[in-house]
Design an enzyme around this catalytic site. Structure first.
Site, PDB file in Angstrom:
ATOM      1  N   HIS A 108      30.786 -38.161 -50.347  1.00  0.00           N
ATOM      2  CA  HIS A 108      30.157 -39.324 -49.703  1.00  0.00           C
ATOM      3  C   HIS A 108      30.700 -40.628 -50.273  1.00  0.00           C
ATOM      4  O   HIS A 108      30.188 -41.693 -49.937  1.00  0.00           O
ATOM      5  CB  HIS A 108      28.650 -39.337 -49.985  1.00  0.00           C
ATOM      6  N   GLY A 160      25.926 -36.138 -40.775  1.00  0.00           N
ATOM      7  CA  GLY A 160      26.357 -34.847 -40.246  1.00  0.00           C
ATOM      8  C   GLY A 160      27.268 -34.099 -41.210  1.00  0.00           C
ATOM      9  O   GLY A 160      28.076 -33.250 -40.784  1.00  0.00           O
ATOM     10  N   SER A 170      17.249 -41.011 -40.435  1.00  0.00           N
ATOM     11  CA  SER A 170      17.460 -39.743 -41.116  1.00  0.00           C
ATOM     12  C   SER A 170      17.365 -39.930 -42.642  1.00  0.00           C
ATOM     13  O   SER A 170      16.734 -39.147 -43.357  1.00  0.00           O
ATOM     14  CB  SER A 170      18.835 -39.182 -40.722  1.00  0.00           C
ATOM     15  N   TYR A 209      29.415 -38.201 -35.013  1.00  0.00           N
ATOM     16  CA  TYR A 209      28.311 -37.231 -34.873  1.00  0.00           C
ATOM     17  C   TYR A 209      27.952 -37.102 -33.392  1.00  0.00           C
ATOM     18  O   TYR A 209      27.712 -36.014 -32.888  1.00  0.00           O
ATOM     19  CB  TYR A 209      27.119 -37.770 -35.685  1.00  0.00           C
ATOM     20  N   LYS A 244      23.820 -38.587 -44.448  1.00  0.00           N
ATOM     21  CA  LYS A 244      23.023 -38.401 -43.228  1.00  0.00           C
ATOM     22  C   LYS A 244      23.805 -38.569 -41.930  1.00  0.00           C
ATOM     23  O   LYS A 244      23.239 -38.828 -40.868  1.00  0.00           O
ATOM     24  CB  LYS A 244      21.787 -39.332 -43.206  1.00  0.00           C
ATOM     25  N   PHE A 267      22.689 -26.449 -33.611  1.00  0.00           N
ATOM     26  CA  PHE A 267      21.527 -26.925 -34.382  1.00  0.00           C
ATOM     27  C   PHE A 267      20.566 -25.760 -34.634  1.00  0.00           C
ATOM     28  O   PHE A 267      20.101 -25.555 -35.760  1.00  0.00           O
ATOM     29  CB  PHE A 267      20.819 -28.049 -33.612  1.00  0.00           C
ATOM     30  N   MET A 322      21.972 -23.226 -37.181  1.00  0.00           N
ATOM     31  CA  MET A 322      22.027 -23.785 -38.540  1.00  0.00           C
ATOM     32  C   MET A 322      20.623 -23.979 -39.106  1.00  0.00           C
ATOM     33  O   MET A 322      20.408 -23.845 -40.305  1.00  0.00           O
ATOM     34  CB  MET A 322      22.801 -25.105 -38.544  1.00  0.00           C
TER      35      MET A 322
HETATM   36  P1  A3P Z   1      18.325 -35.842 -38.601  1.00  0.00           P
HETATM   37  O1  A3P Z   1      17.662 -36.185 -39.894  1.00  0.00           O
HETATM   38  O2  A3P Z   1      18.470 -37.016 -37.661  1.00  0.00           O
HETATM   39  O3  A3P Z   1      17.706 -34.653 -37.918  1.00  0.00           O
HETATM   40  P2  A3P Z   1      23.825 -34.840 -43.568  1.00  0.00           P
HETATM   41  O4  A3P Z   1      24.277 -33.426 -43.554  1.00  0.00           O
HETATM   42  O5  A3P Z   1      24.931 -35.831 -43.626  1.00  0.00           O
HETATM   43  O6  A3P Z   1      22.776 -35.066 -44.608  1.00  0.00           O
HETATM   44  O7  A3P Z   1      23.153 -35.149 -42.154  1.00  0.00           O
HETATM   45  C1  A3P Z   1      21.900 -34.591 -41.808  1.00  0.00           C
HETATM   46  C2  A3P Z   1      21.635 -34.827 -40.338  1.00  0.00           C
HETATM   47  O8  A3P Z   1      22.498 -33.951 -39.570  1.00  0.00           O
HETATM   48  C3  A3P Z   1      20.188 -34.472 -39.960  1.00  0.00           C
HETATM   49  O9  A3P Z   1      19.830 -35.396 -38.933  1.00  0.00           O
HETATM   50  C4  A3P Z   1      20.355 -33.045 -39.425  1.00  0.00           C
HETATM   51  O10 A3P Z   1      19.323 -32.644 -38.564  1.00  0.00           O
HETATM   52  C5  A3P Z   1      21.686 -33.202 -38.672  1.00  0.00           C
HETATM   53  N1  A3P Z   1      22.328 -31.911 -38.387  1.00  0.00           N
HETATM   54  C6  A3P Z   1      22.611 -30.907 -39.238  1.00  0.00           C
HETATM   55  N2  A3P Z   1      23.147 -29.864 -38.590  1.00  0.00           N
HETATM   56  C7  A3P Z   1      23.213 -30.216 -37.284  1.00  0.00           C
HETATM   57  C8  A3P Z   1      23.660 -29.551 -36.089  1.00  0.00           C
HETATM   58  N3  A3P Z   1      24.138 -28.312 -36.114  1.00  0.00           N
HETATM   59  N4  A3P Z   1      23.558 -30.220 -34.933  1.00  0.00           N
HETATM   60  C9  A3P Z   1      23.069 -31.480 -34.886  1.00  0.00           C
HETATM   61  N5  A3P Z   1      22.619 -32.147 -35.975  1.00  0.00           N
HETATM   62  C10 A3P Z   1      22.693 -31.526 -37.157  1.00  0.00           C
END
Ligand code: A3P
Length: 272
Positions: A112, A59, A142, A197, A57, A233, A236
């Protein structure tokens, strides 16, 4: 005391879907003791590997997207046509290890695991590790929502209960604090780069430039614009190959949430 001894006894009772590898919890679905052991002790990291390492979680998928776009010089064809776990397998999962073993070099992978479970031969290679760190308060929130969404994780109780587990490391992949500490031991090594992040959020273009420099990749200004655009964001969130929407109902509960949630940063933290 060993981490095994630190686990409260009720955990063994109520966590049927988790197992412990050297004191750290892993989901039974998609993971096995043998795979993690193989990754730690037998898997061979190659000099031209690029590995995106994070605590969950933090990023991970974002950095996986950035790296894939950099490798393709901003062309989004790959990120639009290949699911993220194929273009950059999660090394320590059962399927991820199989994808990694067949991946034609140069490989792009995610992981991870805390440093002590990372392939032992890494320190003898020139492989590049990029470590993304996120404020633990945002990781906690998250992770909490992700745990309701993804079926391999135990549904959390209240946020307060989850906070207590998170703080004591009784969550999958263990303690955030131990994870960060284990990887920060590599600070200063030429093949280790870390970024937060929050820095990615504050200055994505500047961050991409730093990552390119670390990887020894030169992108034109236009190619850089394209990386930044497709790693946003919004883009994606719309990319089915990265937003987890293609995962079947057996793996995620689409009614209970979504992967690209809010991307909130409660604190602004710089890497240095
Ligand atoms: P949130 O749950 O706070 O929205 P991981 O990939 O390690 O599982 O992390 C997921 C987190 O990264 C989620 O956070 C997701 O929304 C965020 N995330 C994914 N792509 C992103 C982007 N392009 N910009 C900002 N946050 C992003």
């Amino acid at each position: 005391p060993s981490s095994e001894q630190k686990e409260p006894s009720h955990f063994t009772m109520s966590s049927a879907e988790y197992f412990t590898y050297k004191g750290i919890l892993f989901p039974q679905l998609e993971y096995s003791w043998e795979t993690i052991n193989q990754v730690e002790n037998e898997f061979q990291i190659l000099d031209d590997d690029i590995i995106n390492v994070t605590y969950p979680k933090s990023g991970t998928v974002w950095m996986a997207e950035i790296l894939a776009l950099i490798l393709k010089k901003g062309d989004p064809t790959w990120t639009h046509n290949s699911v993220v776990w194929d273009r950059s397998p999660w090394l320590e999962t059962d399927d991820g290890l199989q994808v990694a073993l067949k991946y034609p070099p140069p490989r792009l992978m995610n992981s991870h695991v805390p440093f002590q479970f990372f392939p032992k031969n890494f320190l003898q290679t020139k492989a590049k590790v990029i470590y993304v760190m996120r404020n633990p308060k945002d990781v906690l929130v998250s992770f909490y929502y992700f745990s309701s969404f993804i079926k391999s994780l135990k549904t959390p109780g209240s946020l307060q209960e989850f906070l207590e587990k998170f703080l004591s490391g009784n969550v999958v992949y263990g303690s955030w604090f131990d994870h960060v500490k284990s990887w920060m031991g590599l600070k200063g090594k030429p093949n280790f780069f870390y970024i937060t992040y929050e820095e990615l959020q504050q200055d994505l273009r500047g961050s991409v430039e730093k990552i390119c420099q670390f990887l020894g990749k030169e992108l034109s200004s236009q190619q850089m614009d394209s990386v930044v655009e497709h790693a946003s964001f919004q883009k994606m969130k719309e990319n089915k190959m990265s937003n987890f929407s293609v995962l079947p109902d057996e793996v995620v509960d689409h009614k209970k949430g979504r992967f690209m949630r809010k991307a909130v940063s409660r604190f602004q933290v710089q890497s240095d």
